[in-house]
Scaffold this active site. Sequence first.
Site, PDB file in Angstrom:
ATOM      1  N   ASP A 281       0.943  -1.260  -0.146  1.00 22.86           N
ATOM      2  CA  ASP A 281      -0.062  -0.063  -0.018  1.00 22.86           C
ATOM      3  C   ASP A 281       1.144   1.110  -0.032  1.00 22.86           C
ATOM      4  O   ASP A 281       2.112   1.060   0.259  1.00 22.86           O
ATOM      5  CB  ASP A 281      -0.943  -0.159   1.164  1.00 22.86           C
TER       6      ASP A 281
ATOM      7  N   TYR B 195     -14.180   7.420 -11.681  1.00 21.41           N
ATOM      8  CA  TYR B 195     -14.018   6.169 -10.864  1.00 21.41           C
ATOM      9  C   TYR B 195     -14.488   4.997 -11.497  1.00 21.41           C
ATOM     10  O   TYR B 195     -13.812   4.027 -11.730  1.00 21.41           O
ATOM     11  CB  TYR B 195     -14.445   6.555  -9.425  1.00 21.41           C
TER      12      TYR B 195
HETATM   13  P1  NAI Z   1      -9.904   1.691   0.538  1.00 24.51           P
HETATM   14  O1  NAI Z   1      -9.946   3.332  -0.085  1.00 24.51           O
HETATM   15  O2  NAI Z   1     -10.253   1.605   2.079  1.00 24.51           O
HETATM   16  O3  NAI Z   1      -8.638   1.166   0.093  1.00 24.51           O
HETATM   17  C1  NAI Z   1      -7.875   1.234  -0.840  1.00 24.51           C
HETATM   18  C2  NAI Z   1      -6.339   1.077  -0.661  1.00 24.51           C
HETATM   19  O4  NAI Z   1      -5.464   1.631  -1.836  1.00 24.51           O
HETATM   20  C3  NAI Z   1      -5.841   2.249   0.420  1.00 24.51           C
HETATM   21  O5  NAI Z   1      -5.560   1.670   1.533  1.00 24.51           O
HETATM   22  C4  NAI Z   1      -5.182   3.292  -0.298  1.00 24.51           C
HETATM   23  O6  NAI Z   1      -3.874   3.722   0.418  1.00 24.51           O
HETATM   24  C5  NAI Z   1      -4.707   2.312  -1.423  1.00 24.51           C
HETATM   25  N1  NAI Z   1      -4.194   3.184  -2.536  1.00 24.51           N
HETATM   26  C6  NAI Z   1      -4.842   4.417  -3.014  1.00 24.51           C
HETATM   27  N2  NAI Z   1      -4.084   4.897  -4.070  1.00 24.51           N
HETATM   28  C7  NAI Z   1      -2.996   4.386  -4.206  1.00 24.51           C
HETATM   29  C8  NAI Z   1      -1.889   4.001  -5.074  1.00 24.51           C
HETATM   30  N3  NAI Z   1      -1.519   4.982  -5.865  1.00 24.51           N
HETATM   31  N4  NAI Z   1      -0.653   3.080  -4.976  1.00 24.51           N
HETATM   32  C9  NAI Z   1      -0.935   2.164  -3.965  1.00 24.51           C
HETATM   33  N5  NAI Z   1      -2.165   2.218  -3.068  1.00 24.51           N
HETATM   34  C10 NAI Z   1      -3.015   3.065  -3.263  1.00 24.51           C
HETATM   35  O7  NAI Z   1     -10.922   0.991  -0.253  1.00 24.51           O
HETATM   36  P2  NAI Z   1     -11.532  -0.565  -0.098  1.00 24.51           P
HETATM   37  O8  NAI Z   1     -13.124  -0.137   0.394  1.00 24.51           O
HETATM   38  O9  NAI Z   1     -10.734  -1.181   1.022  1.00 24.51           O
HETATM   39  O10 NAI Z   1     -11.677  -0.784  -1.401  1.00 24.51           O
HETATM   40  C11 NAI Z   1     -10.717  -1.817  -1.838  1.00 24.51           C
HETATM   41  C12 NAI Z   1     -10.713  -1.856  -3.282  1.00 24.51           C
HETATM   42  O11 NAI Z   1     -11.954  -2.537  -4.033  1.00 24.51           O
HETATM   43  C13 NAI Z   1     -10.759  -0.789  -4.139  1.00 24.51           C
HETATM   44  O12 NAI Z   1     -10.080  -0.846  -5.315  1.00 24.51           O
HETATM   45  C14 NAI Z   1     -12.097  -0.401  -4.373  1.00 24.51           C
HETATM   46  O13 NAI Z   1     -12.137   0.548  -5.506  1.00 24.51           O
HETATM   47  C15 NAI Z   1     -12.843  -1.664  -4.503  1.00 24.51           C
HETATM   48  N6  NAI Z   1     -14.313  -1.530  -4.352  1.00 24.51           N
HETATM   49  C16 NAI Z   1     -14.551  -1.377  -3.017  1.00 24.51           C
HETATM   50  C17 NAI Z   1     -15.968  -1.515  -2.575  1.00 24.51           C
HETATM   51  C18 NAI Z   1     -16.257  -1.607  -1.256  1.00 24.51           C
HETATM   52  O14 NAI Z   1     -17.608  -1.433  -0.961  1.00 24.51           O
HETATM   53  N7  NAI Z   1     -15.476  -1.404  -0.408  1.00 24.51           N
HETATM   54  C19 NAI Z   1     -16.882  -1.579  -3.806  1.00 24.51           C
HETATM   55  C20 NAI Z   1     -16.526  -1.556  -4.971  1.00 24.51           C
HETATM   56  C21 NAI Z   1     -15.040  -1.811  -5.362  1.00 24.51           C
HETATM   57  C1  15L Z   2     -17.533   1.383  -4.342  1.00 23.58           C
HETATM   58  O1  15L Z   2     -16.897   1.112  -5.662  1.00 23.58           O
HETATM   59  C2  15L Z   2     -16.638   2.238  -3.359  1.00 23.58           C
HETATM   60  O2  15L Z   2     -15.387   1.771  -3.356  1.00 23.58           O
HETATM   61  C3  15L Z   2     -17.238   1.848  -2.189  1.00 23.58           C
HETATM   62  O3  15L Z   2     -16.732   2.907  -1.197  1.00 23.58           O
HETATM   63  C4  15L Z   2     -18.857   1.914  -2.006  1.00 23.58           C
HETATM   64  O4  15L Z   2     -19.311   3.404  -2.148  1.00 23.58           O
HETATM   65  C5  15L Z   2     -19.447   0.904  -2.938  1.00 23.58           C
HETATM   66  O5  15L Z   2     -18.797   1.068  -4.304  1.00 23.58           O
HETATM   67  C6  15L Z   2     -21.027   1.051  -3.118  1.00 23.58           C
HETATM   68  O6  15L Z   2     -21.435   1.222  -4.618  1.00 23.58           O
HETATM   69  O7  15L Z   2     -21.738   0.874  -2.287  1.00 23.58           O
END
Ligand code: NAI
Ligand code: 15L
Length: 267
Positions: free
Chosen positions: A33, A135
């Site tokens: 990360d 996004y």
């Molecule tokens: P989050 O934002 O908590 O975690 C993403 C991580 O990526 C962070 O720790 C951040 O420091 C790191 N990051 C950001 N830019 C970076 C870069 N340039 N280089 C290296 N690391 C970088 O997001 P979350 O909720 O944990 O989601 C994880 C993945 O799942 C993301 O790719 C998100 O788009 C995807 N996702 C998540 C959803 C959810 O409901 N949590 C829904 C749809 C997709």
């Molecule tokens: C995503 O892609 C985001 O990473 C998460 O934070 C939520 O917003 C999720 O979609 C959602 O649609 O609920």
Amino acid sequence: MLEKLLLTGAAGAVGQALRPLLPQIARSVVLSDVVAIDEVKPHETFRPCDLGDRPAVDALFDGVDGVIHLGGISVEKPFDLILNGNIVGIYNMFETARHHGKPRIIFASSNHVIGFYRRDQRLDSSVLPKPDTLYGLSKAFGENLASLYFDKFGQECLSVRIGSCFPKPRDRRMLATWLAVEDLFDLCARAFDAPRLGHTIVYGASANEETWWDNVNAAFLGWQPKHSSAKWRAEVYATAPAQKPDEPAVVFQGGGFTALGHPDDEG
Ligand code: NAI
Ligand code: 15L
């Protein structure tokens, strides 16, 4: 069993929730990360990396035989951030994987790839993208990159259009989109185990009562989510504010993301 799994975005919410489950599928795990992770278990190592920095990404892949790619911008943000983390970042991941024995990649895509479909439309993974944000567009780029890299180079990838992966649903929409982290983990395990993965797209939602998505094209994985948002239904209806039926956030699958302005106009 994988020998060495690479988990990007390991400091994020989903990464932290998945970490304790990973010893079930991998002997060792490389956590990466841009944000530091201070406490690591004996089977884990931490390597800082900005996904936009190709040599830094390259340094993550030594001996890696499986990748869960969660890293990047996870909500709507100014284009420069999306470009670096999600577009250059995913390209660096695939191009590096291609040069390091093509370990299977699980790519955290998003429902925001198809966010401008209405909630009364049931989608399988063959529908055209209708992104609701820059996004979501960046995640569509990632899925298309996965398609190219499989067809041309044989790089296998499962793109998971994650709905809402949180400890519990936060609003009425998430009763349909909620994904338990245990179900996400089972899906990853299935994808690493499958005799052939190819280029596959799957909707990442648990076995919720409300659903807009059809995973028929990923049925060969045998993934059967075990959790459901139903146990929070009454709580969500009692606490989350009611919305008008014609609000974009209610009409479309992407919810509130569909009503956001251009991120570069703000501030
Ligand atoms: P989050 O934002 O908590 O975690 C993403 C991580 O990526 C962070 O720790 C951040 O420091 C790191 N990051 C950001 N830019 C970076 C870069 N340039 N280089 C290296 N690391 C970088 O997001 P979350 O909720 O944990 O989601 C994880 C993945 O799942 C993301 O790719 C998100 O788009 C995807 N996702 C998540 C959803 C959810 O409901 N949590 C829904 C749809 C997709
Ligand atoms: C995503 O892609 C985001 O990473 C998460 O934070 C939520 O917003 C999720 O979609 C959602 O649609 O609920």
